[in-house]
Each structure stands twice: as C-alpha cells, then as structure tokens.
Scaffold this active site. Structure first.
Site, PDB file in Angstrom:
ATOM      1  CB  VAL A 132      21.190  66.187  10.687  1.00 28.04           C
ATOM      2  CG1 VAL A 132      21.450  67.012   9.439  1.00 28.04           C
ATOM      3  CG2 VAL A 132      22.415  66.208  11.601  1.00 28.04           C
ATOM      4  N   PRO A 133      17.935  67.820  10.615  1.00 25.63           N
ATOM      5  CG  PRO A 133      17.138  69.997  10.884  1.00 25.63           C
ATOM      6  CD  PRO A 133      18.305  69.104  11.195  1.00 25.63           C
ATOM      7  CB  CYS A 134      17.369  65.467   5.964  1.00 22.08           C
ATOM      8  SG  CYS A 134      17.048  63.890   6.744  1.00 22.08           S
ATOM      9  CG  HIS A 135      12.155  66.270   9.209  1.00 20.83           C
ATOM     10  ND1 HIS A 135      13.226  66.100  10.061  1.00 20.83           N
ATOM     11  CD2 HIS A 135      11.350  67.204   9.790  1.00 20.83           C
ATOM     12  CE1 HIS A 135      13.073  66.885  11.115  1.00 20.83           C
ATOM     13  NE2 HIS A 135      11.943  67.568  10.975  1.00 20.83           N
ATOM     14  NE  ARG A 136      13.065  71.075  11.376  1.00 19.06           N
ATOM     15  CZ  ARG A 136      13.840  71.307  12.421  1.00 19.06           C
ATOM     16  NH1 ARG A 136      14.938  72.036  12.292  1.00 19.06           N
ATOM     17  NH2 ARG A 136      13.523  70.818  13.604  1.00 19.06           N
TER      18      ARG A 136
END
Length: 167
Positions: A132-136
C-alpha cells in the site's frame, strides 16, 4: 479463537524486513529499522509461526518490486483499520507507480478536504509498507515527509520507482 499469523524475514541488500500474513493475505511489511517486536505489537493476541513457505509468494513479489521488476502487487492483503483508515489506504493504492501526490490530494480524494492531518495519521498507520504505497505521498511543497520506514527508505523507494518508471 486466537489468530495465527505466519511470518518470515526478507533479506535484501544487507537489510532484514519482517513480513507477515494470515491465511487471507499479507498483514504486515516492516522496515529495516523494525524487528519482530514491532510486528508482534500490531497483533497482540496473535500466535506467530515462522513459515518461509507461507511467505514465499509475498517475499518474491516484494523482492521483484525492490529490484525494479514489479510495478503492481497482485497478492491479497489482510489489513484492518477504521473505515477512515481503510478509505485512505484504498486511495493510496490508486496512486500510480512512479508518481506522487500530496496529503491534501488524498484528503480531497476521499471527500474530506479539511482532514489533512488525520490523513497523515492514517497513512502513518499503514501496516503494509510498499504494497500500500504510502511512500508516494509527499508534502504540498514537494518535501519528503514522515514515513514509518524512515525518510531514507522513502527516498530510496521514490528513486527506485523514478528509475524504473515506464509510464
């Protein structure tokens, strides 16, 4: 009935990343700074069993992603949060590989434009880093802001995606 969670360690570039899954899907992806205790804290009533076999498909996908060979995860996740958190995590999944958006963008997307701080808190509670790409999600001014895995890991993931972006 107690919950059984399988776990293993992804070894990559000298780092250890704890990952765990239920029978339904991936439920935790840690960072190099987080150990077994951090994983176990998230599921205090669970019984953990080390199982490289059960985690192999997840380990393989994460490795492919971290090597720049995978842009979209296909395996299921089993994450539970409040309805607000789940809405945020769903919005994060819609951020395309190699792109970023702001906390304000996510707040707008879920129809709560004034909830930017709450959005940040929900993003910080994401139990499955990378998948779940929270780094984006970055600051409105383009700054690389907080990340459970640390700013260095966030910068690394953004650079990785930028280098392998084929969009």
């Amino acid at each position: 009935m107690e919950q059984k969670i399988y776990y293993d360690i992804l070894h990559l570039e000298g780092n250890e990343i704890y990952i765990s899954a239920t029978d339904k899907g991936l439920c935790y992806v840690g960072s190099p700074e987080e150990g077994y205790e951090d994983m176990a804290k998230r599921f205090p009533a669970a019984v953990f069993e080390k199982s490289p076999e059960a985690l192999k498909p997840y380990r393989d996908e994460l490795t492919e992603y971290l090597e720049g060979e995978l842009v979209e995860f296909s395996l299921p996740t089993d994450v539970k949060g409040t309805p607000f958190q789940e809405a945020i995590w769903g919005a994060l999944r819609e951020i395309p590989y190699g792109e970023t958006c702001t906390y304000s963008d996510i707040a707008e997307k879920i129809g709560k434009p004034a909830a930017v701080r709450a959005v940040g808190t929900a993003i910080g509670g994401n139990p499955v880093l990378m998948t779940v790409p929270c780094h984006r999600v970055i600051g409105k001014n383009g700054a690389i802001t907080g990340y459970r895995g640390g700013i260095a890991m966030k910068e690394h993931l953004l650079e990785l995606e930028k280098a392998h972006f084929r969009g």
